[in-house]
Design an enzyme around this catalytic site. Structure first.
Site, short mmCIF file in Angstrom:
data_model
loop_
_atom_site.label_atom_id
_atom_site.label_comp_id
_atom_site.label_asym_id
_atom_site.label_seq_id
_atom_site.Cartn_x
_atom_site.Cartn_y
_atom_site.Cartn_z
N ARG A 215 84.48 14.56 -32.64
CA ARG A 215 84.66 13.31 -33.39
C ARG A 215 86.11 12.88 -33.25
O ARG A 215 87.01 13.73 -33.06
CB ARG A 215 84.32 13.51 -34.87
CG ARG A 215 82.82 13.62 -35.15
CD ARG A 215 82.11 12.29 -34.89
NE ARG A 215 80.71 12.31 -35.26
CZ ARG A 215 79.69 12.31 -34.41
NH1 ARG A 215 79.90 12.31 -33.12
NH2 ARG A 215 78.45 12.28 -34.85
N HIS A 263 81.99 6.66 -26.32
CA HIS A 263 81.04 7.49 -27.09
C HIS A 263 79.66 7.50 -26.42
O HIS A 263 78.64 7.16 -27.04
CB HIS A 263 80.93 7.01 -28.54
CG HIS A 263 80.40 8.07 -29.47
ND1 HIS A 263 80.77 8.19 -30.77
CD2 HIS A 263 79.51 9.08 -29.26
CE1 HIS A 263 80.13 9.20 -31.35
NE2 HIS A 263 79.36 9.75 -30.44
C1 GLV Z 1 76.50 11.49 -31.53
O1 GLV Z 1 77.67 11.49 -31.62
C2 GLV Z 1 75.60 12.18 -32.41
O2 GLV Z 1 75.97 12.50 -33.54
O3 GLV Z 1 74.46 12.44 -31.97
#
Ligand code: GLV
Length: 300
Positions: A215, A263
Site C-alpha cells: 500500500r 495500481h
Molecule cells: C488490491 O490492491 C487489493 O486489495 O486486492
C-alpha cells in the site's frame, strides 16, 4: 438468502453471473438494490456508511486482498469479514514482480531510451540476485518461489520467522538490506506496517531496488527521494500510492529513477473470486470455519 454486491466504481457483472451460477439457491443483488434484505455483502470500495443501510448483514466478503479501508471504518459491523485470496491474483502478482525484477536486470527501460536515440549501448544484463520479500502470504510466497526458480536468492521477512529462509524483527531486516539487491513489499497495511519503508530502513542499504505493491502508506515518499539521492536506493518501482490516482504534478511521476504503474500489479479475477465467495457462503451456511477470515486485532 440474499447476497449484495457493492462495488459502485467497478463492473462486476462477470463476477455476479458466475456467483449466481455457483449459488443458484441465493438471490444475487447489485447495489443499490436489495439493501434491506442482504445478509452477505461482497464489497469493493463501498460508499461511506454502506452498512448502515443493511439491517440484516451477517457476513462481509472483501472483493480485494487488502481490507485496511474497511477496517478503518469504526462503525464496521462486528460480523465475520473475509479477504480475497484467489489463485489468479497470486499468479498475476508473481508475474508482475518477476517481470519488474527481470526488466531491471535486462535494463529494458535504458534499452528503449537508447533505441529512441538510435544509440548502440552496452546493454549487458545486471547482476544482483539477492531478494528480500516483505510478507510470505498469498502474494509474497509465489513470487519468491518463482524468483528462486530463476536463480535468485530469496528470503522472506515476516512477523515470526519459522524457517531458515525467513527473517523477523526490524534489526534483522535492516541488516539484511545491507546485503540486498531487490526489496519487495507485499505486506498488508496495518498499524504495525504503516510507514515501515522509511529512512531508518534505508540506513544500511547500498543501491537496492525497492518494489512496492503493498500500500502507498507503507512507504514514506520523502524518505524514498532522499535515499534515491544518496544512492542507498538505486531505483523504485511503485504500484501503490497514498493518494490514488497519483496527483498530476506529484514529484514521484517525473523522477528518473522511479517507475510507476497505476495500481495494476494484480487484479482480482472475477471467476476465481466467485468460487472463493461461493465456497465461503456455503461454509458460513453450514457453520464451517471460513477461509481467509480477517483477524481484526492484527488488521488482516
Ligand atoms: C488490491 O490492491 C487489493 O486489495 O486486492
Amino acid at each position: 438468502m440474499s447476497i449484495l454486491i457493492i462495488a459502485p466504481d467497478r463492473d462486476l457483472t462477470a463476477f455476479s453471473q458466475r456467483l449466481a451460477g455457483l449459488l443458484p439457491q441465493q438471490r444475487i443483488l447489485l447495489w443499490p438494490e436489495g439493501q434491506r434484505e442482504a445478509e452477505v455483502a461482497v464489497v469493493w470500495q463501498p460508499p461511506v456508511g454502506w452498512h448502515q443501510k443493511l439491517p440484516r448483514l451477517r457476513l462481509i466478503h472483501s472483493y480485494g486482498a487488502g481490507v485496511e479501508g474497511l477496517l478503518a471504518d469504526p462503525q464496521l459491523p462486528d460480523v465475520p469479514l473475509c479477504r480475497m485470496v484467489e489463485p489468479a491474483l497470486a499468479v498475476a502478482m508473481a508475474r508482475y514482480l518477476v517481470g519488474q525484477v527481470l526488466a531491471d536486470q535486462l535494463r529494458l527501460t535504458e534499452l528503449a531510451a537508447a533505441q529512441c536515440q538510435h544509440q548502440w549501448i552496452d546493454g549487458s544484463p545486471r547482476g544482483g540476485r539477492r531478494v528480500v520479500i516483505l510478507g510470505r502470504g498469498a502474494m509474497g510466497e509465489p513470487a519468491g518461489l518463482l524468483l528462486r526458480q530463476l536463480g535468485f536468492e530469496v528470503r522472506w521477512w515476516r512477523t515470526v520467522a519459522t524457517a531458515n529462509d525467513e527473517l523477523a524483527g526490524i534489526e534483522a531486516l535492516q541488516l539484511a538490506l545491507a546485503d540486498c539487491d531487490y526489496l519487495i513489499n507485499t505486506l498488508p497495511l496495518t498499524a504495525a506496517t504503516d510507514g515501515l519503508l522509511n529512512v531508518a530502513l534505508w540506513q544500511q542499504a547500498h543501491g537496492l531496488v525497492v518494489i512496492n505493491v503493498g500500500r502507498g502508506r507503507h512507504l514514506v515518499a520523502d524518505d524514498l527521494l532522499t535515499a534515491l539521492a544518496s544512492g542507498q536506493i538505486r531505483r523504485a518501482v511503485l504500484d501503490v500510492f497514498e493518494q490514488e490516482p497519483l496527483p498530476v504534478g506529484h514529484p514521484l511521476w517525473a523522477h528518473p529513477q522511479i517507475s510507476i504503474s497505476p495500481h495494476c500489479s494484480a487484479l482480482t479475477d472475477p471467476l476465481g473470486a466467485a468460487a472463493v465467495v461461493a465456497d465461503n457462503v456455503r461454509r458460513w451456511q453450514q457453520g464451517l470455519p471460513l477461509c481467509h477470515l480477517v483477524d481484526r486485532q492484527h488488521g488482516y
